[in-house]
Design a protein around this motif. Structure first.
Motif, mmCIF file in Angstrom:
data_model
loop_
_atom_site.group_PDB
_atom_site.id
_atom_site.type_symbol
_atom_site.label_atom_id
_atom_site.label_comp_id
_atom_site.label_asym_id
_atom_site.label_seq_id
_atom_site.Cartn_x
_atom_site.Cartn_y
_atom_site.Cartn_z
ATOM 1 N N MET A 1 5.978 19.345 1.745
ATOM 2 C CA MET A 1 4.689 19.988 1.463
ATOM 3 C C MET A 1 4.310 20.992 2.553
ATOM 4 O O MET A 1 3.748 22.050 2.261
ATOM 5 C CB MET A 1 3.577 18.933 1.341
ATOM 6 N N ILE A 2 4.631 20.695 3.794
ATOM 7 C CA ILE A 2 4.363 21.634 4.887
ATOM 8 C C ILE A 2 5.179 22.907 4.690
ATOM 9 O O ILE A 2 4.668 24.021 4.849
ATOM 10 C CB ILE A 2 4.648 20.974 6.254
ATOM 11 N N ALA A 3 6.450 22.751 4.311
ATOM 12 C CA ALA A 3 7.297 23.928 4.069
ATOM 13 C C ALA A 3 6.750 24.748 2.904
ATOM 14 O O ALA A 3 6.702 25.984 2.960
ATOM 15 C CB ALA A 3 8.729 23.487 3.791
ATOM 16 N N ARG A 4 6.308 24.065 1.848
ATOM 17 C CA ARG A 4 5.738 24.762 0.683
ATOM 18 C C ARG A 4 4.457 25.494 1.072
ATOM 19 O O ARG A 4 4.253 26.653 0.688
ATOM 20 C CB ARG A 4 5.453 23.748 -0.418
ATOM 21 N N ASN A 5 3.602 24.838 1.833
ATOM 22 C CA ASN A 5 2.353 25.471 2.270
ATOM 23 C C ASN A 5 2.628 26.683 3.143
ATOM 24 O O ASN A 5 1.956 27.714 3.013
ATOM 25 C CB ASN A 5 1.480 24.472 3.018
ATOM 26 N N ASN A 6 3.599 26.582 4.038
ATOM 27 C CA ASN A 6 3.942 27.721 4.895
ATOM 28 C C ASN A 6 4.455 28.895 4.076
ATOM 29 O O ASN A 6 4.134 30.053 4.358
ATOM 30 C CB ASN A 6 4.962 27.315 5.957
ATOM 31 N N ALA A 7 5.253 28.605 3.047
ATOM 32 C CA ALA A 7 5.758 29.678 2.186
ATOM 33 C C ALA A 7 4.606 30.337 1.427
ATOM 34 O O ALA A 7 4.560 31.568 1.292
ATOM 35 C CB ALA A 7 6.797 29.124 1.211
ATOM 36 N N LEU A 8 3.666 29.529 0.939
ATOM 37 C CA LEU A 8 2.519 30.093 0.229
ATOM 38 C C LEU A 8 1.636 30.920 1.163
ATOM 39 O O LEU A 8 1.150 31.986 0.784
ATOM 40 C CB LEU A 8 1.698 28.976 -0.412
ATOM 41 N N LEU A 9 1.446 30.448 2.393
ATOM 42 C CA LEU A 9 0.658 31.214 3.362
ATOM 43 C C LEU A 9 1.329 32.548 3.684
ATOM 44 O O LEU A 9 0.655 33.573 3.808
ATOM 45 C CB LEU A 9 0.443 30.405 4.637
ATOM 46 N N ALA A 10 2.646 32.536 3.810
ATOM 47 C CA ALA A 10 3.371 33.779 4.074
ATOM 48 C C ALA A 10 3.235 34.740 2.896
ATOM 49 O O ALA A 10 3.062 35.948 3.083
ATOM 50 C CB ALA A 10 4.837 33.480 4.353
ATOM 51 N N GLU A 11 3.306 34.210 1.675
ATOM 52 C CA GLU A 11 3.160 35.070 0.490
ATOM 53 C C GLU A 11 1.742 35.639 0.415
ATOM 54 O O GLU A 11 1.557 36.815 0.098
ATOM 55 C CB GLU A 11 3.469 34.281 -0.771
ATOM 56 N N ILE A 12 0.741 34.822 0.745
ATOM 57 C CA ILE A 12 -0.646 35.306 0.738
ATOM 58 C C ILE A 12 -0.821 36.414 1.763
ATOM 59 O O ILE A 12 -1.421 37.455 1.485
ATOM 60 C CB ILE A 12 -1.620 34.139 1.004
ATOM 61 N N THR B 1 -1.467 42.207 3.186
ATOM 62 C CA THR B 1 -1.153 43.320 4.081
ATOM 63 C C THR B 1 -0.060 44.244 3.562
ATOM 64 O O THR B 1 -0.147 45.440 3.728
ATOM 65 C CB THR B 1 -0.724 42.786 5.462
ATOM 66 N N GLY B 2 0.959 43.699 2.972
ATOM 67 C CA GLY B 2 2.105 44.520 2.580
ATOM 68 C C GLY B 2 2.042 44.964 1.139
ATOM 69 O O GLY B 2 1.247 44.483 0.334
ATOM 70 N N THR B 3 2.893 45.911 0.812
ATOM 71 C CA THR B 3 2.952 46.405 -0.557
ATOM 72 C C THR B 3 4.207 45.911 -1.277
ATOM 73 O O THR B 3 4.274 45.989 -2.498
ATOM 74 C CB THR B 3 2.957 47.943 -0.582
ATOM 75 N N GLN B 4 5.165 45.386 -0.552
ATOM 76 C CA GLN B 4 6.421 44.970 -1.173
ATOM 77 C C GLN B 4 6.202 43.824 -2.155
ATOM 78 O O GLN B 4 6.720 43.844 -3.272
ATOM 79 C CB GLN B 4 7.442 44.562 -0.106
ATOM 80 N N ALA B 5 5.433 42.818 -1.769
ATOM 81 C CA ALA B 5 5.187 41.687 -2.668
ATOM 82 C C ALA B 5 4.402 42.130 -3.891
ATOM 83 O O ALA B 5 4.659 41.676 -5.011
ATOM 84 C CB ALA B 5 4.444 40.581 -1.941
ATOM 85 N N LEU B 6 3.468 43.042 -3.696
ATOM 86 C CA LEU B 6 2.691 43.556 -4.813
ATOM 87 C C LEU B 6 3.585 44.319 -5.792
ATOM 88 O O LEU B 6 3.493 44.143 -7.013
ATOM 89 C CB LEU B 6 1.575 44.460 -4.292
ATOM 90 N N GLU B 7 4.480 45.131 -5.264
ATOM 91 C CA GLU B 7 5.430 45.860 -6.127
ATOM 92 C C GLU B 7 6.347 44.893 -6.859
ATOM 93 O O GLU B 7 6.633 45.075 -8.038
ATOM 94 C CB GLU B 7 6.252 46.838 -5.296
ATOM 95 N N ASP B 8 6.829 43.868 -6.155
ATOM 96 C CA ASP B 8 7.716 42.892 -6.791
ATOM 97 C C ASP B 8 7.015 42.194 -7.953
ATOM 98 O O ASP B 8 7.605 42.010 -9.020
ATOM 99 C CB ASP B 8 8.190 41.859 -5.770
ATOM 100 N N ARG B 9 5.771 41.791 -7.741
ATOM 101 C CA ARG B 9 5.040 41.131 -8.820
ATOM 102 C C ARG B 9 4.789 42.083 -9.985
ATOM 103 O O ARG B 9 4.879 41.693 -11.146
ATOM 104 C CB ARG B 9 3.721 40.576 -8.311
ATOM 105 N N ALA B 10 4.458 43.337 -9.697
ATOM 106 C CA ALA B 10 4.226 44.302 -10.763
ATOM 107 C C ALA B 10 5.507 44.529 -11.562
ATOM 108 O O ALA B 10 5.477 44.619 -12.791
ATOM 109 C CB ALA B 10 3.730 45.620 -10.178
ATOM 110 N N ARG B 11 6.622 44.591 -10.888
ATOM 111 C CA ARG B 11 7.896 44.791 -11.584
ATOM 112 C C ARG B 11 8.238 43.583 -12.449
ATOM 113 O O ARG B 11 8.657 43.723 -13.590
ATOM 114 C CB ARG B 11 9.021 45.022 -10.581
#
Length: 126
Positions: free
Chosen positions: A46-57, A62-72
């Motif tokens: 659960m700690i690993a999952r939470n850390n991954a979610l925090l990194a994605e948030i 801040t970044g545009t790469q994740a936003l572009e990936d989701r749009a694609r």
């Protein structure tokens, strides 16, 4: 003297029984230790999952790469100058909504959404 010795041995055995076989004895401690170890493993996952979610948030903020990936991925958006290739499984029908890219123009929009016009079936009957 022998009788006293025998009574002491039986008393020691009677005292040891709850320690090894009783409700709160050694077996229960082992069982609780196993449960504790399992819970620690669940907590680590659960700690690993939470850390991954925090990194994605943080990346979405801040970044545009994740936003572009989701749009694609979620909205089938493509950038100008890109070619979209969809690989269909053998029994899959072509998409109902074709993906169209607007002609290049002065606007600097990063991606173009799919049109709402229905597609025509281009497969030929065999």
């Amino acid at each position: 003297m022998r009788l006293l010795f025998l009574v002491l041995i039986l008393a020691c055995a009677a005292i040891q029984y709850p320690l090894w076989m009783g409700e709160f004895g050694y077996a229960r401690v082992q069982e609780l230790n196993q449960q504790l170890e399992q819970q620690r493993q669940v907590n680590q996952a659960m700690i690993a999952r939470n850390n991954a979610l925090l990194a994605e948030i943080e990346d979405l903020k801040t970044g545009t790469q994740a936003l572009e990936d989701r749009a694609r991925y979620e909205m089938s958006m493509i950038d100008r100058g890109e070619t979209l290739v969809r690989i269909l499984t053998p029994n899959e029908d072509p998409p109902v909504i074709p993906i169209q890219v607007a002609p290049p123009g002065p606007s600097a929009a990063p991606a173009t959404p799919a049109s709402n016009k229905p597609a025509t079936n281009t497969r030929q009957a065999n």
